[in-house]
Motif scaffolding. Structure first.
Motif, PDB file in Angstrom:
ATOM      1  N   LEU A 144      38.557  39.917  42.123  1.00 20.18           N
ATOM      2  CA  LEU A 144      37.791  38.750  42.560  1.00 20.18           C
ATOM      3  C   LEU A 144      37.027  39.063  43.843  1.00 20.18           C
ATOM      4  O   LEU A 144      35.842  38.730  43.984  1.00 20.18           O
ATOM      5  N   ALA A 145      37.707  39.728  44.767  1.00 17.39           N
ATOM      6  CA  ALA A 145      37.068  40.062  46.043  1.00 17.39           C
ATOM      7  C   ALA A 145      35.923  41.050  45.873  1.00 17.39           C
ATOM      8  O   ALA A 145      34.927  41.000  46.602  1.00 17.39           O
ATOM      9  N   GLU A 200      36.783  31.665  44.713  1.00 16.69           N
ATOM     10  CA  GLU A 200      38.154  31.395  44.307  1.00 16.69           C
ATOM     11  C   GLU A 200      38.178  31.042  42.830  1.00 16.69           C
ATOM     12  O   GLU A 200      37.159  30.730  42.224  1.00 16.69           O
ATOM     13  N   GLY A 209      43.257  39.464  42.223  1.00 17.22           N
ATOM     14  CA  GLY A 209      42.703  39.101  43.525  1.00 17.22           C
ATOM     15  C   GLY A 209      41.748  40.155  44.049  1.00 17.22           C
ATOM     16  O   GLY A 209      40.670  39.833  44.577  1.00 17.22           O
ATOM     17  N   ARG A 210      42.125  41.425  43.923  1.00 20.97           N
ATOM     18  CA  ARG A 210      41.243  42.515  44.353  1.00 20.97           C
ATOM     19  C   ARG A 210      39.929  42.483  43.577  1.00 20.97           C
ATOM     20  O   ARG A 210      38.842  42.633  44.148  1.00 20.97           O
ATOM     21  N   LEU A 224      43.547  31.795  43.303  1.00 18.68           N
ATOM     22  CA  LEU A 224      43.260  33.083  43.926  1.00 18.68           C
ATOM     23  C   LEU A 224      42.023  32.929  44.787  1.00 18.68           C
ATOM     24  O   LEU A 224      41.047  32.301  44.364  1.00 18.68           O
ATOM     25  N   ARG A 225      42.061  33.526  45.974  1.00 14.75           N
ATOM     26  CA  ARG A 225      40.931  33.359  46.900  1.00 14.75           C
ATOM     27  C   ARG A 225      40.541  34.693  47.507  1.00 14.75           C
ATOM     28  O   ARG A 225      41.382  35.530  47.833  1.00 14.75           O
ATOM     29  N   SER A 226      39.241  34.883  47.642  1.00 11.05           N
ATOM     30  CA  SER A 226      38.696  35.958  48.461  1.00 11.05           C
ATOM     31  C   SER A 226      37.800  35.306  49.496  1.00 11.05           C
ATOM     32  O   SER A 226      37.723  34.073  49.573  1.00 11.05           O
ATOM     33  N   ALA A 231      42.607  39.656  49.498  1.00 16.53           N
ATOM     34  CA  ALA A 231      42.656  38.457  48.660  1.00 16.53           C
ATOM     35  C   ALA A 231      43.958  37.730  48.939  1.00 16.53           C
ATOM     36  O   ALA A 231      44.871  38.258  49.588  1.00 16.53           O
TER      37      ALA A 231
END
Length: 498
Positions: A186-187, A144, A183-184, A138-140, A111
């Motif tokens: 989200l991914a 996002e 982030g993790r 935040l992006r995966s 992420a």
């Protein structure tokens, strides 16, 4: 021994729409000194393909500028913790270095965060605070979401004063998870893992004061975690667990009162009691709807008068939840959490304390725990000495004594060994459950009475059914409480030396 600190860094989260208003707040604008520095920022987080680092609460962080770091984003269970604490930096890594915790496996990006970073200084009567605001996404690989974090560093009184000034105007709160953990999550399309949940683990504490700090810090975090999950359309569990955490926290204040009693803790205790007062009706209606109403509906599946009573109860529940959400959305709630963090950091019970109290703070936790558990155990046994002849009022008081004993046992059981403690806690819980039926029935009768409508015969019939059903449950289950009482023997005292 854990010591209070003179300077501190605290992390907070803000809704993305509130981040843009931060620097324009009068409380902040009046303290700003010098020019703000702004720049684009980006950070990537790495783990092994099988998530080995995440399983240990770790992550490799690689910012666009600055050193590569191995971070602990999920604190260890026995670690002293407080909300708003930043992730721990375990060590710096060389650009291509694999941490040994990865077991030799290659790392892959999981992420990233990208956005703007603004740094500015706040000069207050308590000292200078360095504020760093990150506002971006935040992006995966697949999705996002917006995210904003504020870090405040400097002398503790100055940092806390700045946090209060912001929280009074904006929804500033301790983060529910480190940005890397979000982030993790989200991914992985999973909820972020909480810093703390459940009962505290005091197994690593050596003194009474350390056990208090571990337990109180853990439970303030649990209150923050569970209260954030309360929604109108959510299941009952967040309200229930928030109340449990608050009751455990208030019990910790009482368990350690001989060592940590002070005006600050008493004020906090009173404010948390007021929070419980707001949460109580929401929990009562949840239990009413999920318990006795459901049972009566099963017995009368086609009865329209019972269905109408449910609709009236659901309306009461919505009102109770609206009151809870209004409280959680207000500045007093945010300021209360900051007050609790300040208490954990500054340890006000040490201010001007006499040498005898200092000695008690440093007493071995096992010794202190034995004295507390012995007192509460003997009080419970005396209160239930003639169990079968006790009237309803005495059984209610016995239930409360059992609850006090159980909460104390949760604090000290890890100190003496988990296995024996678990058996004791199961038996005290069984006693509470048996005794709690009478209390639940009394609450149900009171709630049903609130739903009565003058002149409505159908409603009166439905309320009567609820009242009769409640009484029948109490009579049918009194034997369960007696059996649980008989099973709670002295040999279960896990804290006993003999």
């Amino acid at each position: 021994m854990t010591v209070a600190v003179d300077s501190v860094t605290l992390d907070f989260e803000l809704p993305a729409e509130a981040a843009g208003r931060l620097r324009r707040l009068p409380a902040i604008a009046a303290l700003r000194s010098g020019r703000a520095r702004g720049a684009t920022t980006s950070t990537m987080w790495f783990d092994t393909a099988d998530g080995r680092l995440a399983a240990e609460g770790l992550v490799v962080e690689t910012p666009a500028r600055g050193p590569r770091l191995l971070l602990r984003t999920l604190p260890e269970a026995t670690e002293t913790w407080h909300p708003a604490r930043p992730p721990a930096v375990l060590r710096r890594l060389a650009p291509d270095e694999l941490p040994e915790e990865a077991g030799g496996d290659a790392l892959a990006a999981i992420a990233a965060f990208a956005g703007r970073q603004q740094s500015f200084r706040l000069d207050s009567p308590h000292g200078a605070v360095q504020a760093v605001l990150q506002d971006g996404k935040l992006r995966s690989l697949a999705t996002e979401k917006a995210a904003a974090r504020l870090s405040l560093s400097g002398p503790m009184p100055a940092v806390l004063a700045a946090a209060r000034g912001i929280a009074a105007e904006l929804p500033l709160l301790p983060p529910l998870a480190a940005l890397a953990e979000e982030g993790r999550a989200l991914a992985m399309s999973l909820p972020a893992r909480a810093h703390r949940l459940g009962a505290p683990d005091t197994s690593a504490a050596t003194t009474a004061e350390e056990a208090f700090l571990v337990a109180a810090g853990h439970l303030v975090e649990v209150v923050r975690q569970q209260s954030a999950r309360i929604r109108q359309d959510a299941p009952p569990e967040p309200v229930h667990q928030t109340r449990v955490a608050l009751r455990r926290l208030r019990s910790v204040f009482r368990v350690f009162r001989a060592t940590t009693d002070c005006a600050v803790l008493r004020t906090l205790d009173g404010k948390f009691r007021d929070v419980l007062t707001v949460l109580g009706p929401a929990r009562d209606w949840d239990v009413f709807l999920g318990g006795i109403i459901r049972q009566v509906e099963a017995a009368f599946p086609e009865e329209k008068r019972i269905a109408a009573l449910r609709r009236a109860a659901e309306a009461q529940r919505r009102d109770a939840y609206a009151a809870v959400l209004a409280m959680l959305g207000g500045a007093p709630w945010r300021l209360l959490l900051i007050d609790a963090v300040e208490m954990l950091l500054t340890r006000p019970w040490r201010d001007g304390v006499e040498p005898e109290r200092l000695a008690m703070l440093g007493a071995p936790v096992a010794e202190f725990g034995r004295s507390v558990m012995d007192r509460r155990w003997h009080r419970l046994r005396r209160a239930g000495g003639d169990f079968e002849a006790l009237p309803a009022e005495a059984l209610h008081e016995l239930r409360l004594d059992g609850k006090r004993l159980r909460y104390a046992a949760e604090v000290f059981a890890p100190v003496f060994g988990a296995k024996a403690g678990r058996r004791f806690l199961r038996r005290v819980a069984a006693l509470q459950e048996g005794l709690g039926l009478a209390n639940d029935a009394a609450v149900a009768r009171g709630l049903a009475a609130k739903l009565a409508k003058p002149g409505d015969g159908g409603r009166a019939w439905a309320v009567g059914v609820i009242e009769g059903w409640s009484e029948a449950r109490v009579v049918a289950n009194r034997g369960d409480a007696l059996q649980a009482w008989r099973q709670l023997h002295g040999r279960d005292r896990f804290w006993s030396e003999g």
